[in-house]
Design a protein around this motif. Structure first.
Motif, PDB file in Angstrom:
ATOM      1  N   ALA A 143      49.939-117.257  99.270  1.00  0.00           N
ATOM      2  CA  ALA A 143      49.184-117.002  98.041  1.00  0.00           C
ATOM      3  C   ALA A 143      47.685-117.132  98.290  1.00  0.00           C
ATOM      4  O   ALA A 143      46.902-116.260  97.906  1.00  0.00           O
ATOM      5  N   LEU A 144      47.250-118.220  98.932  1.00  0.00           N
ATOM      6  CA  LEU A 144      45.826-118.426  99.171  1.00  0.00           C
ATOM      7  C   LEU A 144      45.283-117.457 100.208  1.00  0.00           C
ATOM      8  O   LEU A 144      44.181-116.905 100.045  1.00  0.00           O
ATOM      9  N   ASN A 151      39.478-113.583  96.016  1.00  0.00           N
ATOM     10  CA  ASN A 151      38.828-114.537  95.129  1.00  0.00           C
ATOM     11  C   ASN A 151      37.991-115.574  95.872  1.00  0.00           C
ATOM     12  O   ASN A 151      38.348-116.002  96.973  1.00  0.00           O
ATOM     13  N   ARG A 152      36.906-115.998  95.220  1.00  0.00           N
ATOM     14  CA  ARG A 152      36.226-117.228  95.628  1.00  0.00           C
ATOM     15  C   ARG A 152      36.869-118.369  94.844  1.00  0.00           C
ATOM     16  O   ARG A 152      36.961-118.305  93.624  1.00  0.00           O
ATOM     17  N   PHE A 216      38.502-122.303 101.295  1.00  0.00           N
ATOM     18  CA  PHE A 216      37.048-122.240 101.373  1.00  0.00           C
ATOM     19  C   PHE A 216      36.525-121.640 102.672  1.00  0.00           C
ATOM     20  O   PHE A 216      35.315-121.657 102.922  1.00  0.00           O
ATOM     21  N   GLY A 217      37.440-121.115 103.493  1.00  0.00           N
ATOM     22  CA  GLY A 217      37.015-120.389 104.679  1.00  0.00           C
ATOM     23  C   GLY A 217      36.204-121.206 105.650  1.00  0.00           C
ATOM     24  O   GLY A 217      35.173-120.768 106.179  1.00  0.00           O
ATOM     25  N   GLY A 290      40.553-119.397  90.910  1.00  0.00           N
ATOM     26  CA  GLY A 290      39.774-118.343  91.541  1.00  0.00           C
ATOM     27  C   GLY A 290      38.818-117.694  90.565  1.00  0.00           C
ATOM     28  O   GLY A 290      39.065-117.699  89.348  1.00  0.00           O
ATOM     29  N   ASP A 291      37.738-117.101  91.082  1.00  0.00           N
ATOM     30  CA  ASP A 291      36.718-116.579  90.185  1.00  0.00           C
ATOM     31  C   ASP A 291      37.184-115.357  89.398  1.00  0.00           C
ATOM     32  O   ASP A 291      36.762-115.146  88.253  1.00  0.00           O
ATOM     33  N   PHE A 292      38.079-114.540  89.955  1.00  0.00           N
ATOM     34  CA  PHE A 292      38.562-113.364  89.233  1.00  0.00           C
ATOM     35  C   PHE A 292      39.969-113.552  88.683  1.00  0.00           C
ATOM     36  O   PHE A 292      40.278-113.058  87.608  1.00  0.00           O
ATOM     37  N   VAL A 293      40.805-114.281  89.405  1.00  0.00           N
ATOM     38  CA  VAL A 293      42.192-114.435  88.954  1.00  0.00           C
ATOM     39  C   VAL A 293      42.336-115.542  87.920  1.00  0.00           C
ATOM     40  O   VAL A 293      43.293-115.566  87.149  1.00  0.00           O
TER      41      VAL A 293
END
Length: 430
Positions: A143-144, A151-152, A216-217, A290-293
């Motif tokens: 999922a992530l 997403n961020r 967070f990459g 997430g910023d969009f989800v």
């Protein structure tokens, strides 16, 4: 006809035996979804004579798991040994060095050595898959790393240890103290004879380090995780939390801020209407923002032979289909060394329970210590009166910092009217 994917299975404990059973029981379904048969052809374990309830007839046996990893007839290695060092680490390193894909459920290995293993996997251009390492059968890694990859993330929070969640649920539902609830968990097989890895928060911290790297990459960094367990949570605190509209959960929290990333594992007071407050027993759950989800909630069984094997085999199907995602969601050159925020900078509200001698001036001394540390009170509760004897006093604060609350506690502990170490639980409002 496409050649079967030949699997070498290192470890025949709960996870390994469960994986072998699932691959056999659902062989036809798995072959259809993988595009070819996925078959265990070789195994490695310490005791060849042990009855595992499964036949190992016809499988090549290795006493040395690293020799299995170097078997030229093995296409992919499943590491189900466990532990961050020793045979597990040597087996994974040997398999990657030989250019073989690896599937593992080993959160400790990934949390501690995941950066180095990812470098080898990237250099050899082979998958290192670990869906089973976090939250068992819940597909949180996929999922992530894939489903929510656009997403961020602002935060990822989870109940990541079923043993602790079972103990806290039992304490709340039955009014048990920690030691009683732990004993019950051990009798039911939910806790090990030595439960420290679970109840001291280490298992959850390994998993959180992995989730934070993906979300967070950044390179995985177990050393940055603040870790506390549940040994000091009392039945009284759980009851008082209920009265205040909260439930106590051991949470792993990874949170983005402009200053860096918070990663911490500790008991929390969670609002009763928050999704994680309602997750009980041995279940795990993860909430990603997430910023969009927006908010995504994943819940299910986080351990056990079946759920963990399900995640292992999902990775094997991806490998059979040649679906390959970078270990940490992006190439190593694209990961960012985002700084970690020390625990002393944590900002938020706090629950503080004191056992104090009931006599005039006690509360004034306590509130003076808080005032001098720059902490303002939201509420105070004293249950009953017992002049000259110890009584509980419960305080909740407005937002403060960990540094300030610790300074206040040091002063409060020095008061001769405070008869035991204060109980401190952080309040998370999300």
């Amino acid at each position: 006809m496409t050649r079967p994917l030949a699997v070498g299975l290192a470890g025949l404990g709960t996870v390994g035996a469960g994986t072998l059973e699932l691959l056999r029981k659902n062989a036809e379904l798995i072959a259809a979804r993988a595009g070819r048969a996925v078959t265990v052809t070789a195994v490695a374990a310490r005791d060849r004579t042990r009855d595992r309830g499964l036949s190992i007839e016809g499988l090549r046996w290795y006493d040395d798991a690293t020799a299995l990893a170097n078997d030229p007839a093995v296409d992919v290695v499943v590491e189900a040994i466990g532990g961050s060092e020793g045979t597990a680490r040597a087996t994974v390193e040997a398999a990657l060095a030989a250019g073989k894909p690896v599937v593992t459920a080993n959160k400790a290995l990934l949390a501690v050595h995941g950066a180095a293993l990812a470098r080898t996997a990237e250099a050899k251009r082979v998958p290192l898959a670990f869906e089973a390492a976090v939250a068992g059968g819940i597909p949180v890694i996929k999922a992530l790393r894939e489903g929510l990859a656009a997403n961020r993330f602002t935060q990822v929070t989870g109940i990541l240890n079923g043993t602790c969640n079972y103990i806290l649920s039992t304490m709340r539902d039955r009014g048990r103290e920690f030691t009683e609830a732990l004993g019950e968990a051990q009798k039911l097989g939910y806790a090990e004879a030595d439960p420290s890895f679970d109840v001291d928060g280490i298992d959850a911290a390994h998993k959180l380090a992995i989730l934070a790297a993906l979300a967070f990459g950044r390179p995985v960094d177990f050393s940055a995780v603040h870790v506390e367990g549940i040994r000091n949570v009392s039945a009284l605190d759980i009851k008082l939390a209920e009265d205040l509209g909260y439930r106590i959960k051991l949470l792993g929290m990874a949170r983005w801020t402009e200053a860096g990333i918070e990663t911490r594992v500790h008991p929390c007071m969670v609002p009763a209407d928050y999704p994680l407050a309602r997750v009980d027993g041995v279940f795990n759950a993860v909430v990603a923002e997430g910023d969009f989800v927006g908010r995504v909630v994943l819940e299910g069984r986080g351990a056990g032979a079946g759920p963990t094997a399900s995640a292992v085999v999902a990775d094997l199907i991806d490998i059979a289909r040649e679906r390959h995602t970078p270990v940490w969601g992006a190439g190593l050159a694209d990961l960012s060394p985002v700084p970690s925020i020390p625990m002393e900078n944590r900002a938020g509200a706090y629950y503080l329970r004191l056992m104090v001698v009931d006599r005039p001036g006690v509360i004034a001394d306590v509130t003076a210590a808080l005032r001098d540390a720059g902490i303002s009170l939201e509420s105070m509760l004293q249950r009953g009166r017992a002049p000259g004897e110890a009584v509980p006093v419960v305080l909740t604060t407005h937002d403060s910092t960990e540094r300030n609350i610790r300074a206040a506690i040091r002063r409060i502990e020095s008061l001769d009217t405070v008869v035991e170490a204060p109980a401190l639980i952080r309040i998370e409002t999300f």
